[in-house]
Design a protein around this motif. Structure first.
Motif, PDB file in Angstrom:
ATOM      1  N   ASP A 207       0.860  -1.172   0.000  1.00 25.81           N
ATOM      2  CA  ASP A 207       0.000   0.000   0.000  1.00 25.81           C
ATOM      3  C   ASP A 207       0.903   1.232   0.000  1.00 25.81           C
ATOM      4  O   ASP A 207       0.646   2.205  -0.669  1.00 25.81           O
ATOM      5  N   ARG A 208       1.976   1.153   0.815  1.00 28.25           N
ATOM      6  CA  ARG A 208       2.989   2.217   0.812  1.00 28.25           C
ATOM      7  C   ARG A 208       4.368   1.568   0.849  1.00 28.25           C
ATOM      8  O   ARG A 208       4.564   0.523   1.463  1.00 28.25           O
ATOM      9  N   ILE A 209       5.310   2.242   0.189  1.00 27.77           N
ATOM     10  CA  ILE A 209       6.699   1.787   0.189  1.00 27.77           C
ATOM     11  C   ILE A 209       7.526   2.814   0.947  1.00 27.77           C
ATOM     12  O   ILE A 209       7.380   4.013   0.722  1.00 27.77           O
ATOM     13  N   HIS A 214      21.132   3.850   3.963  1.00 25.95           N
ATOM     14  CA  HIS A 214      21.983   4.222   5.102  1.00 25.95           C
ATOM     15  C   HIS A 214      21.175   4.503   6.373  1.00 25.95           C
ATOM     16  O   HIS A 214      21.376   5.524   7.016  1.00 25.95           O
ATOM     17  N   GLY A 215      20.218   3.625   6.698  1.00 22.58           N
ATOM     18  CA  GLY A 215      19.501   3.740   7.956  1.00 22.58           C
ATOM     19  C   GLY A 215      18.459   4.827   8.027  1.00 22.58           C
ATOM     20  O   GLY A 215      17.912   5.103   9.094  1.00 22.58           O
ATOM     21  N   ARG A 216      18.173   5.472   6.869  1.00 23.06           N
ATOM     22  CA  ARG A 216      17.154   6.532   6.852  1.00 23.06           C
ATOM     23  C   ARG A 216      16.181   6.304   5.719  1.00 23.06           C
ATOM     24  O   ARG A 216      16.512   5.658   4.737  1.00 23.06           O
ATOM     25  N   PHE A 217      14.984   6.927   5.851  1.00 20.75           N
ATOM     26  CA  PHE A 217      14.022   6.869   4.758  1.00 20.75           C
ATOM     27  C   PHE A 217      14.278   8.008   3.787  1.00 20.75           C
ATOM     28  O   PHE A 217      14.427   9.148   4.194  1.00 20.75           O
ATOM     29  N   ARG A 218      14.300   7.675   2.507  1.00 23.87           N
ATOM     30  CA  ARG A 218      14.414   8.714   1.483  1.00 23.87           C
ATOM     31  C   ARG A 218      13.028   9.178   1.057  1.00 23.87           C
ATOM     32  O   ARG A 218      12.831  10.329   0.719  1.00 23.87           O
ATOM     33  N   GLN A 219      12.068   8.239   1.011  1.00 22.57           N
ATOM     34  CA  GLN A 219      10.709   8.585   0.576  1.00 22.57           C
ATOM     35  C   GLN A 219       9.745   7.521   1.079  1.00 22.57           C
ATOM     36  O   GLN A 219      10.067   6.333   1.043  1.00 22.57           O
ATOM     37  N   ILE A 220       8.590   7.948   1.572  1.00 28.73           N
ATOM     38  CA  ILE A 220       7.522   7.006   1.948  1.00 28.73           C
ATOM     39  C   ILE A 220       6.288   7.434   1.179  1.00 28.73           C
ATOM     40  O   ILE A 220       5.821   8.559   1.344  1.00 28.73           O
ATOM     41  N   ASP A 221       5.784   6.560   0.331  1.00 26.41           N
ATOM     42  CA  ASP A 221       4.688   6.954  -0.550  1.00 26.41           C
ATOM     43  C   ASP A 221       4.019   5.722  -1.130  1.00 26.41           C
ATOM     44  O   ASP A 221       4.560   4.615  -1.044  1.00 26.41           O
ATOM     45  N   ALA A 222       2.857   5.940  -1.769  1.00 23.73           N
ATOM     46  CA  ALA A 222       2.199   4.865  -2.510  1.00 23.73           C
ATOM     47  C   ALA A 222       3.125   4.439  -3.657  1.00 23.73           C
ATOM     48  O   ALA A 222       3.851   5.278  -4.192  1.00 23.73           O
ATOM     49  N   PRO A 223       3.082   3.150  -4.050  1.00 24.14           N
ATOM     50  CA  PRO A 223       3.959   2.671  -5.123  1.00 24.14           C
ATOM     51  C   PRO A 223       3.892   3.548  -6.377  1.00 24.14           C
ATOM     52  O   PRO A 223       4.916   3.862  -6.981  1.00 24.14           O
ATOM     53  N   ARG A 224       2.683   3.957  -6.738  1.00 27.31           N
ATOM     54  CA  ARG A 224       2.487   4.777  -7.935  1.00 27.31           C
ATOM     55  C   ARG A 224       3.301   6.074  -7.854  1.00 27.31           C
ATOM     56  O   ARG A 224       3.865   6.535  -8.832  1.00 27.31           O
ATOM     57  N   ARG A 225       3.360   6.654  -6.681  1.00 26.92           N
ATOM     58  CA  ARG A 225       4.099   7.914  -6.526  1.00 26.92           C
ATOM     59  C   ARG A 225       5.600   7.686  -6.421  1.00 26.92           C
ATOM     60  O   ARG A 225       6.386   8.473  -6.923  1.00 26.92           O
TER      61      ARG A 225
END
Ligand code: ADP
Length: 363
Positions: A207-209, A214-225
């Motif tokens: 539903d979201r990726i 390096h231990g941090r999130f670069r982006q959290i979003d729906a797969p489409r985005r």
């Protein structure tokens, strides 16, 4: 009293170090009830460490973990309403399928009648009732996988953590199991946090990726985005083959930004983010957003012409590499069902794309 919408799982500034090396670096994350959240990133980026902290198999050095609003940061694993499934899901070889699935419930001391009902239900859900009396070595890899899933789900956790559980399966079985996981998620309402380094698997399941590096999130979003609107070079290159340009911004005109990369004139929407400070701007252009024409097009912004130096035919798509006058290679792809495969090596083609296809990226 104001009602606050509470996430099922909330991580606040969660950090883990191993001997001075930071494996997980101040992660904030909400997982909603019933969702499938996929942690995606290259090997060593901290995915498993994060999962193990949610499971309670590892203690964070900093930050807190809340489940249903309750701080569980230092609650032992066995007291968390959370189950974890590993790639090596090791069934008990001497126990039957039924006893493997019932094992955890027996240890919890549930009444025998309830155990029987719940095990039957789990076996029906995974369509393994026919093997109830078999031992694991009498099952195929895919069937063992389903038993392991049944064993994890029968405890009705609030949250199921899956650490590359499909890694050992062949491609076809993997795709089948992905579809099965989506069905189980909808049917049970149990939220999944699923770890993988495979972007196709992430796209198929999530539903979201949450893309991790390096231990941090670069982006959290729906797969489409994540696919269509990556925020930076790392996410863009991880998700797809993409043309990248180190462009120089020239001017803004109305709602478009004008930029130059070698001999290319690029236009992109002025409201697109993230925008770099100063004149340099990294831009991305996905292959399938480029229209390939064998007829000459007038020169201008967001167009190019080049000579085909490579053709890759991948069933439903054809991808070409075209060498432009300034020596730059631009890759483009088209659907074979719509376009006849009339592209040939050394042919001159004209390429064009919409301003909205040009994506500004953080470097
Ligand atoms: P991933 O699951 O994304 O492959 P991990 O969470 O396993 O990444 O590892 C993140 C980093 O932490 C890596 O650099 C790894 O070597 C290190 N690491 C993980 N577990 C341990 C451990 N028990 N002791 C020391 N270092 C570890």
């Amino acid at each position: 009293m104001a009602t606050e919408i509470m996430a099922l799982l909330e991580l606040r500034g969660v950090t883990k170090q191993y001997g001075g090396e930071t494996a997980v670096d101040g992660i904030d994350l909400n997982v909603e009830a019933g969702e499938i959240l996929v942690l995606l990133g290259p090997s060593g980026c901290g995915k498993s460490t994060l999962l193990r902290m949610i499971a309670g198999l590892e203690l964070p050095d900093g930050g807190s973990i809340l489940l249903d609003g309750q701080d569980i940061t230092s609650l032992p694993a066995y007291r968390r309403p959370v189950n974890m499934m590993f790639q090596s899901y090791a069934l008990f070889p001497h126990l039957t399928v039924r006893d493997n699935i019932a094992f955890g419930l027996r240890r919890e001391g549930l009444p025998a009648a309830e155990i029987a009902t719940r095990v039957d239900e789990a076996m029906a859900m995974l369509e393994i009732g026919g093997f109830a009396a078999r031992k694991p070595d009498q099952l195929s890899g895919g069937q063992q996988q389903r038993v392991a899933l049944a064993r994890a789900l029968v405890k009705r956790p609030r949250l199921l953590l899956l650490d590359e559980p499909l890694g050992a399966l062949d491609k076809r079985l993997r795709q089948q199991t992905q579809a099965e996981l989506r069905r189980l998620n909808r049917q049970t309402g149990i939220a999944f946090v699923f770890v993988t380094h495979d972007n196709d698997e992430a796209m198929a399941l999530a539903d979201r990726i949450a893309v991790m590096q390096h231990g941090r999130f670069r982006q959290i979003d729906a797969p489409r985005r994540i696919y269509g609107r990556p925020v930076d070079r790392f996410v863009a290159s991880l998700m797809c083959d993409i043309n990248l340009f180190d462009a120089e911004v020239q001017a803004e005109s109305g709602d478009l930004v004008l930029a130059k990369a070698g001999g290319l004139d690029l236009r992109f929407p002025a409201d697109a983010t993230p925008r770099a400070a100063g004149g340099r701007q990294l831009l991305g252009l996905r292959l399938e957003q480029i229209e390939i024409s064998r007829e000459p097009l007038p020169a201008g912004p967001n167009t190019a012409s080049g000579v085909i130096t490579d053709i890759e035919y991948i069933g439903d798509m054809t991808t070409i590499a075209a060498k432009l006058a300034d020596g730059r290679i631009l890759k483009a792809s088209q659907l074979n069902a719509i376009h006849e495969p009339l592209l040939e090596l050394d042919q001159t083609v004209w390429l064009q794309w919409e301003a909205a296809a040009v994506i500004p990226l953080a470097d």
